[in-house]
Structures are given as C-alpha cells and as structure tokens.
Design a protein around this motif. Structure first.
Motif, PDB file in Angstrom:
ATOM      1  N   LEU A 275       8.446  -0.029  -1.308  1.00 55.75           N
ATOM      2  CA  LEU A 275       7.442   0.675  -0.509  1.00 55.75           C
ATOM      3  C   LEU A 275       8.139   1.709   0.361  1.00 55.75           C
ATOM      4  O   LEU A 275       9.045   1.365   1.121  1.00 55.75           O
TER       5      LEU A 275
ATOM      6  N   LYS B  84       1.970   3.778  -7.540  1.00 55.05           N
ATOM      7  CA  LYS B  84       0.728   3.548  -6.810  1.00 55.05           C
ATOM      8  C   LYS B  84       0.808   4.202  -5.450  1.00 55.05           C
ATOM      9  O   LYS B  84       1.847   4.153  -4.784  1.00 55.05           O
ATOM     10  N   THR B  85      -0.296   4.842  -5.041  1.00 48.30           N
ATOM     11  CA  THR B  85      -0.394   5.365  -3.678  1.00 48.30           C
ATOM     12  C   THR B  85      -1.368   4.492  -2.889  1.00 48.30           C
ATOM     13  O   THR B  85      -2.298   3.907  -3.448  1.00 48.30           O
ATOM     14  N   LEU B  86      -1.126   4.428  -1.595  1.00 53.61           N
ATOM     15  CA  LEU B  86      -1.886   3.531  -0.728  1.00 53.61           C
ATOM     16  C   LEU B  86      -2.705   4.316   0.279  1.00 53.61           C
ATOM     17  O   LEU B  86      -2.238   5.295   0.866  1.00 53.61           O
TER      18      LEU B  86
ATOM     19  N   TYR C 212       5.952   2.618  -4.446  1.00 53.72           N
ATOM     20  CA  TYR C 212       4.679   2.931  -3.795  1.00 53.72           C
ATOM     21  C   TYR C 212       4.928   3.858  -2.612  1.00 53.72           C
ATOM     22  O   TYR C 212       5.990   3.819  -1.988  1.00 53.72           O
TER      23      TYR C 212
ATOM     24  N   LYS D  77       2.800  11.583  -1.925  1.00 52.47           N
ATOM     25  CA  LYS D  77       3.312  11.722  -3.290  1.00 52.47           C
ATOM     26  C   LYS D  77       3.703  13.161  -3.617  1.00 52.47           C
ATOM     27  O   LYS D  77       4.758  13.412  -4.213  1.00 52.47           O
TER      28      LYS D  77
END
Length: 201
Positions: free
Chosen positions: A50, A103-105, A73, A79
């Motif tokens: 992360l 994956k982006t949060l 992530y 990103k």
C-alpha cells in the motif's frame, strides 16, 4: 497486530510491515528493494503493498514486489502521478521502478488484507492522491503529518491549503491513534493535536 518499522537504508522513507499472524503481511510505503529481503527473512508472505503516495522515496521497492506477483495499491487520484514525467523529474530526475497499480482506493474505503482491516482516508496536499491508512489504533500518514510538523506542498500536485485541511481531518478523528510517519519518529494524534503548530486550537 505487529508493526515492524524499517528505517531507510539510503534516501528513502520509513517502511512498515504489518502482520496479524506472523505469516502473512501487508507493506505500507515500500521505500527500497531491500524490504523484499526483510519480508523473506521473516518468512512473511506479503498480500499487498500500500502506497501513501507516489514519490520515489516511498515506492522505490515496489518494482521488486510487483515482479514477484504482489499487487500494489494507492489512492484513486494518485495513480496518474506515479509514472508521470513531472514525478520522474523532481529533484532533477529520480528513479521510479516499473510497476502497475492493481487497485486504487477511495476515501473511506475499507479493505481486509492478511487478516487486517485497513481503512483509506484521502489526505491530499503533499500530493493530490495522498492516502492515510488506518489499521486498528494506528495511522500511517506518509508525508501528510509528521511529529510537530507536516509535509511539503511544493512538488507536483501539491497544495498547501488542501494539506492543512487534510491534517485537520486527521485531528478531527475520534480518540487517540499511534501515528507512524513517512519520515523521522513516530508520534500520537493526541500529542499532535496539542503541540503541532498546524493544529487548530
């Protein structure tokens, strides 16, 4: 939950390895490739890396984990920055390894990795997509909040007004938290609310 703090070997940030069972782990801010060896020596299987943000001193080891199949992530607005020319050209040009974001949060999103519940808080200002991660009673603030200080806002996508807003967003959280910063020493949210000059009193 055990938190293993790995201080930088060179010009990097603090990195953190979180494990609930001593077998599986999450890495927060993979500053340098040697962090891969630290996890291997401890027989930890890393579920994900992360990133609080995409500056080279926080993602310098991501390429090695990515090559080993570990997902990376970051925040949903970060990103685009990571491999941008603007980010690569800071400080006259820096090395950023090749890796993809799996994956982006989003702000407030909760995920469970290696048996650990982690919440993402969007804390822009140091960069547009900066994330603070909440795990148990701990905050991993990257370069948003430091002991008695805050991050800089003069690099690409930085914004001083948003940084102050993000810091005060953290101060507004209920209760106390241990604060693990991107650089230098740990602190606590209660201490920073009281003594940090950027806190609203």
């Amino acid at each position: 939950m055990q938190i293993i703090k790995v201080k930088p070997y060179g010009f990097g940030s603090n990195s953190y390895i979180l494990t609930e069972d001593g077998k599986n782990a999450v890495v927060i801010d993979c500053a340098e490739p040697a962090l891969f060896d630290v996890c291997a020596e401890k027989n930890l299987t890393v579920a994900a890396v992360l990133s609080t943000h995409g500056h080279f001193d926080h993602v310098g080891g991501c390429g090695r984990f990515y090559a080993a199949g570990v997902p990376i992530y970051c925040g949903e607005f970060e990103k685009a920055l990571i491999h941008s020319p603007e980010n690569r050209n800071i400080f006259g040009g820096v090395f950023i390894p090749e890796f993809e974001i799996e994956k982006t949060l989003k702000d407030g999103e909760e995920i469970t990795l290696a048996g650990i519940i982690i919440k993402a808080l969007h804390t822009p200002g140091h960069t547009a997509g900066g994330i603070t991660y909440v795990a148990g009673g701990n905050l991993f603030t990257g370069d948003t909040l430091f002991r008695l200080s805050i991050g800089r806002c003069d690099l690409p996508t930085g914004d001083g007004k948003k940084l102050i807003e993000s810091v005060n967003k953290l101060f507004a959280l209920d209760g106390d938290y241990k604060v693990y910063c991107g650089h230098e020493e740990d602190t606590s949210l209660a201490y920073e609310r009281k003594f940090n000059p950027y806190a609203k009193h």
